[in-house]
Design a protein around this motif. Structure first.
Motif, PDB file in Angstrom:
ATOM      1  N   PHE A  19      -2.153   2.960  -0.466  1.00  0.00           N
ATOM      2  CA  PHE A  19      -3.559   3.012  -0.892  1.00  0.00           C
ATOM      3  C   PHE A  19      -4.138   1.607  -1.029  1.00  0.00           C
ATOM      4  CE2 PHE A  19      -2.401   7.322  -2.625  1.00  0.00           C
ATOM      5  CZ  PHE A  19      -3.161   8.019  -1.700  1.00  0.00           C
ATOM      6  N   ALA A  20      -3.334   0.650  -1.478  1.00  0.00           N
ATOM      7  CA  ALA A  20      -3.814  -0.733  -1.577  1.00  0.00           C
ATOM      8  C   ALA A  20      -4.123  -1.296  -0.195  1.00  0.00           C
ATOM      9  CB  ALA A  20      -2.781  -1.604  -2.293  1.00  0.00           C
ATOM     10  N   GLY A  21      -3.242  -1.043   0.780  1.00  0.00           N
ATOM     11  CA  GLY A  21      -3.491  -1.509   2.142  1.00  0.00           C
ATOM     12  C   GLY A  21      -4.756  -0.909   2.728  1.00  0.00           C
ATOM     13  N   VAL A  29       0.075  -4.921   4.466  1.00  0.00           N
ATOM     14  CA  VAL A  29       0.304  -4.193   3.212  1.00  0.00           C
ATOM     15  C   VAL A  29       0.522  -2.711   3.505  1.00  0.00           C
ATOM     16  CG1 VAL A  29      -0.752  -3.504   1.022  1.00  0.00           C
ATOM     17  CG2 VAL A  29      -0.942  -5.866   1.800  1.00  0.00           C
ATOM     18  N   LEU A  30      -0.253  -2.158   4.425  1.00  0.00           N
ATOM     19  CA  LEU A  30      -0.111  -0.749   4.793  1.00  0.00           C
ATOM     20  C   LEU A  30       1.269  -0.462   5.377  1.00  0.00           C
ATOM     21  CD1 LEU A  30      -1.614   1.961   5.023  1.00  0.00           C
ATOM     22  CD2 LEU A  30      -2.406   1.223   7.258  1.00  0.00           C
ATOM     23  N   ILE A  31       1.767  -1.323   6.236  1.00  0.00           N
ATOM     24  CA  ILE A  31       3.094  -1.135   6.841  1.00  0.00           C
ATOM     25  C   ILE A  31       4.188  -1.179   5.778  1.00  0.00           C
ATOM     26  CG2 ILE A  31       4.803  -2.239   8.360  1.00  0.00           C
ATOM     27  CD1 ILE A  31       2.417  -2.925  10.224  1.00  0.00           C
ATOM     28  N   VAL A  32       4.090  -2.141   4.857  1.00  0.00           N
ATOM     29  CA  VAL A  32       5.073  -2.216   3.772  1.00  0.00           C
ATOM     30  C   VAL A  32       5.026  -0.934   2.941  1.00  0.00           C
ATOM     31  CG1 VAL A  32       5.638  -3.416   1.613  1.00  0.00           C
ATOM     32  CG2 VAL A  32       5.134  -4.733   3.669  1.00  0.00           C
ATOM     33  N   GLY A  38      -8.752 -11.686   9.322  1.00  0.00           N
ATOM     34  CA  GLY A  38      -7.823 -11.936   8.211  1.00  0.00           C
ATOM     35  C   GLY A  38      -7.653 -10.716   7.326  1.00  0.00           C
ATOM     36  N   VAL A  39      -8.760 -10.047   7.010  1.00  0.00           N
ATOM     37  CA  VAL A  39      -8.691  -8.821   6.199  1.00  0.00           C
ATOM     38  C   VAL A  39      -7.888  -7.752   6.944  1.00  0.00           C
ATOM     39  CG1 VAL A  39     -10.062  -6.902   5.268  1.00  0.00           C
ATOM     40  CG2 VAL A  39     -10.773  -9.260   4.852  1.00  0.00           C
ATOM     41  N   ALA A  40      -8.107  -7.630   8.244  1.00  0.00           N
ATOM     42  CA  ALA A  40      -7.381  -6.629   9.038  1.00  0.00           C
ATOM     43  C   ALA A  40      -5.886  -6.919   9.042  1.00  0.00           C
ATOM     44  CB  ALA A  40      -7.921  -6.595  10.465  1.00  0.00           C
ATOM     45  N   LEU A  41      -5.512  -8.180   9.243  1.00  0.00           N
ATOM     46  CA  LEU A  41      -4.088  -8.523   9.279  1.00  0.00           C
ATOM     47  C   LEU A  41      -3.426  -8.294   7.918  1.00  0.00           C
ATOM     48  CD1 LEU A  41      -4.193 -11.765  11.450  1.00  0.00           C
ATOM     49  CD2 LEU A  41      -3.400  -9.484  12.127  1.00  0.00           C
ATOM     50  N   LEU A  42      -4.087  -8.710   6.858  1.00  0.00           N
ATOM     51  CA  LEU A  42      -3.540  -8.507   5.522  1.00  0.00           C
ATOM     52  C   LEU A  42      -3.445  -7.012   5.188  1.00  0.00           C
ATOM     53  CD1 LEU A  42      -2.599  -9.630   2.783  1.00  0.00           C
ATOM     54  CD2 LEU A  42      -5.004  -9.630   2.092  1.00  0.00           C
ATOM     55  N   GLY A  43      -4.504  -6.269   5.467  1.00  0.00           N
ATOM     56  CA  GLY A  43      -4.505  -4.834   5.179  1.00  0.00           C
ATOM     57  C   GLY A  43      -3.436  -4.085   5.950  1.00  0.00           C
ATOM     58  N   ILE A  44      -3.279  -4.417   7.221  1.00  0.00           N
ATOM     59  CA  ILE A  44      -2.256  -3.751   8.041  1.00  0.00           C
ATOM     60  C   ILE A  44      -0.856  -4.108   7.558  1.00  0.00           C
ATOM     61  CG2 ILE A  44      -1.247  -3.705  10.357  1.00  0.00           C
ATOM     62  CD1 ILE A  44      -4.166  -3.820  11.425  1.00  0.00           C
ATOM     63  N   ILE A  96       4.019   2.110   3.864  1.00  0.00           N
ATOM     64  CA  ILE A  96       4.574   3.239   4.622  1.00  0.00           C
ATOM     65  C   ILE A  96       6.097   3.180   4.625  1.00  0.00           C
ATOM     66  CG2 ILE A  96       4.779   4.214   6.943  1.00  0.00           C
ATOM     67  CD1 ILE A  96       1.777   3.485   7.321  1.00  0.00           C
ATOM     68  N   ALA A  97       6.657   1.982   4.773  1.00  0.00           N
ATOM     69  CA  ALA A  97       8.115   1.843   4.755  1.00  0.00           C
ATOM     70  C   ALA A  97       8.685   2.184   3.384  1.00  0.00           C
ATOM     71  CB  ALA A  97       8.505   0.420   5.149  1.00  0.00           C
ATOM     72  N   ALA A  98       7.911   1.969   2.320  1.00  0.00           N
ATOM     73  CA  ALA A  98       8.403   2.192   0.957  1.00  0.00           C
ATOM     74  C   ALA A  98       8.204   3.615   0.456  1.00  0.00           C
ATOM     75  CB  ALA A  98       7.709   1.216   0.004  1.00  0.00           C
ATOM     76  N   ILE A  99       7.471   4.446   1.180  1.00  0.00           N
ATOM     77  CA  ILE A  99       7.178   5.806   0.694  1.00  0.00           C
ATOM     78  C   ILE A  99       8.439   6.603   0.350  1.00  0.00           C
ATOM     79  CG2 ILE A  99       6.284   8.075   1.393  1.00  0.00           C
ATOM     80  CD1 ILE A  99       3.973   6.617   2.753  1.00  0.00           C
ATOM     81  N   PRO A 100       9.470   6.617   1.189  1.00  0.00           N
ATOM     82  CA  PRO A 100      10.613   7.485   0.857  1.00  0.00           C
ATOM     83  C   PRO A 100      11.448   7.002  -0.330  1.00  0.00           C
ATOM     84  CG  PRO A 100      10.731   6.725   3.146  1.00  0.00           C
ATOM     85  CD  PRO A 100       9.614   6.005   2.494  1.00  0.00           C
ATOM     86  N   TYR A 101      11.236   5.793  -0.773  1.00  0.00           N
ATOM     87  CA  TYR A 101      12.066   5.223  -1.818  1.00  0.00           C
ATOM     88  C   TYR A 101      11.370   5.286  -3.171  1.00  0.00           C
ATOM     89  CZ  TYR A 101      14.543   3.676   2.244  1.00  0.00           C
ATOM     90  OH  TYR A 101      15.219   3.669   3.421  1.00  0.00           O
ATOM     91  N   PRO A 102      12.156   5.263  -4.246  1.00  0.00           N
ATOM     92  CA  PRO A 102      11.541   5.254  -5.567  1.00  0.00           C
ATOM     93  C   PRO A 102      10.687   3.998  -5.727  1.00  0.00           C
ATOM     94  CG  PRO A 102      13.903   5.657  -5.728  1.00  0.00           C
ATOM     95  CD  PRO A 102      13.612   5.292  -4.308  1.00  0.00           C
ATOM     96  N   GLY A 103       9.588   4.140  -6.377  1.00  0.00           N
ATOM     97  CA  GLY A 103       8.714   2.991  -6.592  1.00  0.00           C
ATOM     98  C   GLY A 103       7.312   3.259  -6.090  1.00  0.00           C
ATOM     99  N   PRO A 104       6.565   2.205  -5.908  1.00  0.00           N
ATOM    100  CA  PRO A 104       5.128   2.345  -5.654  1.00  0.00           C
ATOM    101  C   PRO A 104       4.740   2.475  -4.181  1.00  0.00           C
ATOM    102  CG  PRO A 104       5.654   0.057  -5.944  1.00  0.00           C
ATOM    103  CD  PRO A 104       6.948   0.817  -6.129  1.00  0.00           C
ATOM    104  N   GLY A 105       5.488   3.197  -3.388  1.00  0.00           N
ATOM    105  CA  GLY A 105       5.182   3.307  -1.958  1.00  0.00           C
ATOM    106  C   GLY A 105       3.768   3.776  -1.675  1.00  0.00           C
ATOM    107  N   TRP A 106       3.371   4.879  -2.298  1.00  0.00           N
ATOM    108  CA  TRP A 106       2.022   5.401  -2.053  1.00  0.00           C
ATOM    109  C   TRP A 106       0.962   4.466  -2.602  1.00  0.00           C
ATOM    110  CZ3 TRP A 106       0.566   8.545   1.480  1.00  0.00           C
ATOM    111  CH2 TRP A 106       1.430   9.524   1.951  1.00  0.00           C
ATOM    112  N   ALA A 107       1.241   3.835  -3.723  1.00  0.00           N
ATOM    113  CA  ALA A 107       0.265   2.882  -4.279  1.00  0.00           C
ATOM    114  C   ALA A 107       0.046   1.719  -3.314  1.00  0.00           C
ATOM    115  CB  ALA A 107       0.734   2.369  -5.633  1.00  0.00           C
TER     116      ALA A 107
END
Length: 143
Positions: free
Chosen positions: A63-65, A44-47, A36-42, A49-60
């Motif tokens: 790091f949370a994932g 969050v990590l995918i979201v 469950g932790v692996a699925l949730l972490g992955i 990574i997809a958000a990095i190029p856009y304004p907002g908390p992509g890197w945060a």
């Protein structure tokens, strides 16, 4: 009044450690928890990574994932430490480059957002709301 000789009070961290220890004592439950932790972490990590190029908390979000994954997996803890160092180095480099690079990066980000909104059909959708129908507002995916 507390002194140095008093045992530390049981706080939220101690309760979480006790909860995790009770799960670890049961192999099947421990495996389910780790999955469950692996699925949730992955996820969050995918979201993130997809958000990095856009304004907002992509890197945060990235790091949370990784932080979620690091609660159970040593490799994620190592990757998180390594990525934090690289991120800090990258941001130090970026801020040392001066205003020309910052303005260029801001314009590139703005352009990326506008193109993404256009491709997703947002401009045609909003144009329909305000009564503006134009071929150039329509997404190339809708043609």
């Amino acid at each position: 009044m507390s002194t140095e000789l008093d045992p530390p009070s049981t706080g939220a961290a101690d309760r979480l450690r006790a909860f995790r220890a009770s799960i670890a004592a049961r192999p099947t439950l421990n495996l389910a928890y780790r999955i469950g932790v692996a699925l949730l972490g992955i996820a969050v990590l995918i979201v993130g990574i997809a958000a990095i190029p856009y304004p907002g908390p992509g890197w945060a979000i990235v790091f949370a994932g990784l932080g979620i994954l690091a609660t159970e997996f040593d490799w994620a803890r190592r990757v998180l430490g390594w990525l934090r160092d690289r991120y800090r180095q990258g941001m130090d480099w970026y801020t040392a480059r001066g205003p020309v690079l910052r303005v260029t990066a801001a314009l590139a980000t703005f352009l990326l957002v506008v193109v993404t909104l256009w491709i997703l059909g947002t401009f045609g959708w909003i144009g329909g709301w305000i009564g503006v129908e134009s071929e150039w507002l329509r997404s190339p995916l809708a043609r």
